[in-house]
Write a protein that holds these residues in place. Structure first.
Motif, PDB file in Angstrom:
ATOM      1  N   PHE A 199       0.826  -1.205   0.000  1.00  0.00           N
ATOM      2  CA  PHE A 199       0.000   0.000   0.000  1.00  0.00           C
ATOM      3  C   PHE A 199       0.860   1.255   0.000  1.00  0.00           C
ATOM      4  O   PHE A 199       0.598   2.207  -0.738  1.00  0.00           O
ATOM      5  N   GLU A 200       1.894   1.267   0.832  1.00  0.00           N
ATOM      6  CA  GLU A 200       2.756   2.446   0.934  1.00  0.00           C
ATOM      7  C   GLU A 200       3.497   2.697  -0.376  1.00  0.00           C
ATOM      8  O   GLU A 200       3.679   3.854  -0.786  1.00  0.00           O
ATOM      9  N   GLU A 201       3.906   1.625  -1.033  1.00  0.00           N
ATOM     10  CA  GLU A 201       4.592   1.772  -2.324  1.00  0.00           C
ATOM     11  C   GLU A 201       3.661   2.393  -3.363  1.00  0.00           C
ATOM     12  O   GLU A 201       4.077   3.252  -4.146  1.00  0.00           O
ATOM     13  N   CYS A 202       2.400   1.973  -3.357  1.00  0.00           N
ATOM     14  CA  CYS A 202       1.407   2.559  -4.268  1.00  0.00           C
ATOM     15  C   CYS A 202       1.212   4.040  -3.971  1.00  0.00           C
ATOM     16  O   CYS A 202       1.141   4.872  -4.888  1.00  0.00           O
ATOM     17  N   TYR A 203       1.137   4.372  -2.686  1.00  0.00           N
ATOM     18  CA  TYR A 203       0.950   5.766  -2.308  1.00  0.00           C
ATOM     19  C   TYR A 203       2.160   6.616  -2.685  1.00  0.00           C
ATOM     20  O   TYR A 203       2.017   7.743  -3.168  1.00  0.00           O
ATOM     21  N   GLU A 204       3.360   6.089  -2.462  1.00  0.00           N
ATOM     22  CA  GLU A 204       4.578   6.858  -2.743  1.00  0.00           C
ATOM     23  C   GLU A 204       4.720   7.178  -4.228  1.00  0.00           C
ATOM     24  O   GLU A 204       5.145   8.270  -4.594  1.00  0.00           O
ATOM     25  N   LEU A 205       4.365   6.219  -5.084  1.00  0.00           N
ATOM     26  CA  LEU A 205       4.602   6.379  -6.525  1.00  0.00           C
ATOM     27  C   LEU A 205       3.423   6.979  -7.272  1.00  0.00           C
ATOM     28  O   LEU A 205       3.606   7.534  -8.361  1.00  0.00           O
ATOM     29  N   ALA A 206       2.189   6.881  -6.717  1.00  0.00           N
ATOM     30  CA  ALA A 206       1.022   7.357  -7.457  1.00  0.00           C
ATOM     31  C   ALA A 206       0.153   8.344  -6.675  1.00  0.00           C
ATOM     32  O   ALA A 206      -0.586   9.110  -7.280  1.00  0.00           O
ATOM     33  N   ILE A 262       3.863  16.094   9.329  1.00  0.00           N
ATOM     34  CA  ILE A 262       2.798  16.637   8.493  1.00  0.00           C
ATOM     35  C   ILE A 262       3.392  17.595   7.468  1.00  0.00           C
ATOM     36  O   ILE A 262       4.204  18.458   7.790  1.00  0.00           O
ATOM     37  N   GLY A 263       2.976  17.435   6.222  1.00  0.00           N
ATOM     38  CA  GLY A 263       3.476  18.295   5.153  1.00  0.00           C
ATOM     39  C   GLY A 263       4.833  17.891   4.619  1.00  0.00           C
ATOM     40  O   GLY A 263       5.442  18.639   3.835  1.00  0.00           O
ATOM     41  N   ALA A 264       5.311  16.723   5.028  1.00  0.00           N
ATOM     42  CA  ALA A 264       6.631  16.277   4.563  1.00  0.00           C
ATOM     43  C   ALA A 264       6.617  16.055   3.054  1.00  0.00           C
ATOM     44  O   ALA A 264       5.618  15.607   2.479  1.00  0.00           O
ATOM     45  N   ARG A 265       7.725  16.354   2.419  1.00  0.00           N
ATOM     46  CA  ARG A 265       7.839  16.186   0.970  1.00  0.00           C
ATOM     47  C   ARG A 265       7.958  14.710   0.626  1.00  0.00           C
ATOM     48  O   ARG A 265       8.802  14.002   1.164  1.00  0.00           O
ATOM     49  N   ARG A 266       7.087  14.237  -0.302  1.00  0.00           N
ATOM     50  CA  ARG A 266       7.058  12.809  -0.627  1.00  0.00           C
ATOM     51  C   ARG A 266       7.186  12.573  -2.131  1.00  0.00           C
ATOM     52  O   ARG A 266       6.752  11.545  -2.636  1.00  0.00           O
ATOM     53  N   THR A 267       7.772  13.516  -2.843  1.00  0.00           N
ATOM     54  CA  THR A 267       7.870  13.385  -4.296  1.00  0.00           C
ATOM     55  C   THR A 267       9.299  13.164  -4.783  1.00  0.00           C
ATOM     56  O   THR A 267       9.549  13.202  -5.992  1.00  0.00           O
ATOM     57  N   ASP A 268      10.223  12.932  -3.874  1.00  0.00           N
ATOM     58  CA  ASP A 268      11.632  12.814  -4.263  1.00  0.00           C
ATOM     59  C   ASP A 268      11.893  11.578  -5.123  1.00  0.00           C
ATOM     60  O   ASP A 268      12.867  11.548  -5.893  1.00  0.00           O
ATOM     61  N   ASP A 269      11.069  10.533  -4.973  1.00  0.00           N
ATOM     62  CA  ASP A 269      11.292   9.297  -5.731  1.00  0.00           C
ATOM     63  C   ASP A 269      10.453   9.227  -7.009  1.00  0.00           C
ATOM     64  O   ASP A 269      10.441   8.202  -7.683  1.00  0.00           O
ATOM     65  N   ILE A 270       9.747  10.312  -7.328  1.00  0.00           N
ATOM     66  CA  ILE A 270       8.908  10.325  -8.531  1.00  0.00           C
ATOM     67  C   ILE A 270       9.624  11.095  -9.635  1.00  0.00           C
ATOM     68  O   ILE A 270       9.903  12.289  -9.494  1.00  0.00           O
ATOM     69  N   PHE A 271       9.922  10.413 -10.726  1.00  0.00           N
ATOM     70  CA  PHE A 271      10.580  11.046 -11.874  1.00  0.00           C
ATOM     71  C   PHE A 271       9.672  11.020 -13.114  1.00  0.00           C
ATOM     72  O   PHE A 271       9.911  11.740 -14.069  1.00  0.00           O
ATOM     73  N   ASP A 272       8.657  10.176 -13.075  1.00  0.00           N
ATOM     74  CA  ASP A 272       7.697  10.093 -14.183  1.00  0.00           C
ATOM     75  C   ASP A 272       6.299  10.278 -13.597  1.00  0.00           C
ATOM     76  O   ASP A 272       5.904   9.559 -12.672  1.00  0.00           O
ATOM     77  N   GLU A 273       5.561  11.262 -14.131  1.00  0.00           N
ATOM     78  CA  GLU A 273       4.270  11.619 -13.540  1.00  0.00           C
ATOM     79  C   GLU A 273       3.100  10.814 -14.086  1.00  0.00           C
ATOM     80  O   GLU A 273       1.947  11.054 -13.717  1.00  0.00           O
ATOM     81  N   THR A 274       3.359   9.829 -14.937  1.00  0.00           N
ATOM     82  CA  THR A 274       2.277   9.072 -15.571  1.00  0.00           C
ATOM     83  C   THR A 274       1.329   8.445 -14.554  1.00  0.00           C
ATOM     84  O   THR A 274       0.109   8.563 -14.654  1.00  0.00           O
ATOM     85  N   ALA A 275       1.886   7.772 -13.539  1.00  0.00           N
ATOM     86  CA  ALA A 275       1.049   7.088 -12.544  1.00  0.00           C
ATOM     87  C   ALA A 275       0.246   8.085 -11.723  1.00  0.00           C
ATOM     88  O   ALA A 275      -0.931   7.851 -11.423  1.00  0.00           O
ATOM     89  N   VAL A 276       0.855   9.210 -11.353  1.00  0.00           N
ATOM     90  CA  VAL A 276       0.177  10.215 -10.535  1.00  0.00           C
ATOM     91  C   VAL A 276      -1.033  10.776 -11.272  1.00  0.00           C
ATOM     92  O   VAL A 276      -2.139  10.880 -10.721  1.00  0.00           O
ATOM     93  N   VAL A 277      -0.837  11.121 -12.548  1.00  0.00           N
ATOM     94  CA  VAL A 277      -1.924  11.685 -13.351  1.00  0.00           C
ATOM     95  C   VAL A 277      -2.977  10.617 -13.654  1.00  0.00           C
ATOM     96  O   VAL A 277      -4.184  10.885 -13.627  1.00  0.00           O
ATOM     97  N   SER A 278      -2.530   9.399 -13.925  1.00  0.00           N
ATOM     98  CA  SER A 278      -3.447   8.331 -14.315  1.00  0.00           C
ATOM     99  C   SER A 278      -4.409   7.947 -13.194  1.00  0.00           C
ATOM    100  O   SER A 278      -5.575   7.643 -13.451  1.00  0.00           O
TER     101      SER A 278
END
Length: 297
Positions: free
Chosen positions: A38-45, A57-73
């Motif tokens: 579950f956490e892996e899904c949340y981190e990447l998408a 709270i408010g911690a930055r969690r986008t450092d491991d995202i280099f391709d936005e396809t999953a987030v947008v999808s």
């Protein structure tokens, strides 16, 4: 660890509060098997959502995202589900007479049911249903969506609340259907009277409230099916102050559909409690896309 097994013999515990807390711990043990996925899904998408682990709270969690396809999808996935199943400002369901209603009475029955349908959708459109159902569809992409239906007021008769997966633990019964929902909440002592109608506090809680009303405590809300009731479907809701091992509030819901929680799963394997969503199936491709873009950069 095999799902459904626990080291605690719940039946041997006599204290009802400790028994519920032991069942909650068992449900949490089941969920812990799923948490890394579950956490892996949340981190990447779904990086903007609450983590399954403790973090600032408010911690930055986008450092491991280099391709936005999953987030947008995932956002597109939730929007398409909503527009295809429960579109805004549309009557996406109808109450009609069934085969048990005599044919000569079906026309009159359908006219009455049409008025009921109109009223139901008038209530839905004046509520926060559209906003909250979209949030549960995001969790459905992971595998399991949880929606809480609460009684409102004269202006808004029904209130909906999407319960994120990090805050809820589930267990299933003998028929593989969800029979217990455990929700973890952080509530200040002074807010208990607003959260629950006439909450019961023990002496220790009363002393702490007088000394520090802003003290935040952990409350475990559980709604479970009462299998002892044979006449009609019955669900019991109770709130327990975990730190004090004290029951604050209890209420019984009776009748078909009385459970205030709506729990649905995308795809479920036999014997499992949580569903498997398209995000879990797409994880290898999401990781590959992220790694390729990272190497290119």
């Amino acid at each position: 660890m095999i799902e459904g097994k626990t080291d605690v013999n719940v039946t041997s515990i006599e204290n009802p509060v400790k028994k519920i807390l032991a069942k909650y711990q068992h449900a949490k043990t089941i969920k812990d098997n799923w948490t890394p996925v579950f956490e892996e899904c949340y981190e990447l998408a779904l990086p903007q959502r609450e983590s399954f682990y403790t973090e600032t709270i408010g911690a930055r969690r986008t450092d491991d995202i280099f391709d936005e396809t999953a987030v947008v999808s995932v956002q597109e996935f939730a929007s398409r589900l909503q527009s295809g199943i429960v579109p805004n400002y549309a009557r996406w369901a109808e109450f009609v007479a069934g085969t048990e209603v005599p044919k000569d009475q079906q026309k009159e029955t359908n006219l009455q049911l049409d008025l009921i349908t109109e009223y139901v959708f008038e209530v839905l459109q004046n509520s926060n249903f559209s906003q909250e159902i979209h949030e549960t569809f995001l969790d459905c992409a992971v595998g399991t969506g949880v929606l809480l239906v609460e009684e409102g007021d004269a202006i808004q008769p029904i209130r909906f609340k999407a319960i994120p997966l990090p805050q809820v633990c589930l267990t299933s019964g003998f028929d593989d259907k969800i029979d217990s929902i455990y929700r973890t909440r952080k509530i200040k002592l002074k807010e208990l009277t607003f959260a629950y109608s006439n909450p019961i506090m023990n002496d220790k809680m009363a002393m702490d409230m007088e000394a520090n009303p802003d003290k935040e405590i952990t409350v475990i809300e559980t709604t479970y099916k009462n299998y002892a009731s044979t006449k009609e479907e019955e669900h019991i809701f109770c709130a327990i102050a975990k730190d004090y091992e004290h029951k604050i509030y209890e209420e019984t819901y009776k009748g078909i559909g009385s459970n205030p929680y709506i729990v649905y799963r995308w795809s479920k394997c036999a014997g499992e409690t949580y569903g498997r969503g398209p995000l879990q199936f797409a994880l290898p491709a999401i990781k590959t896309a992220n790694l390729v873009v990272e190497l290119i950069l």
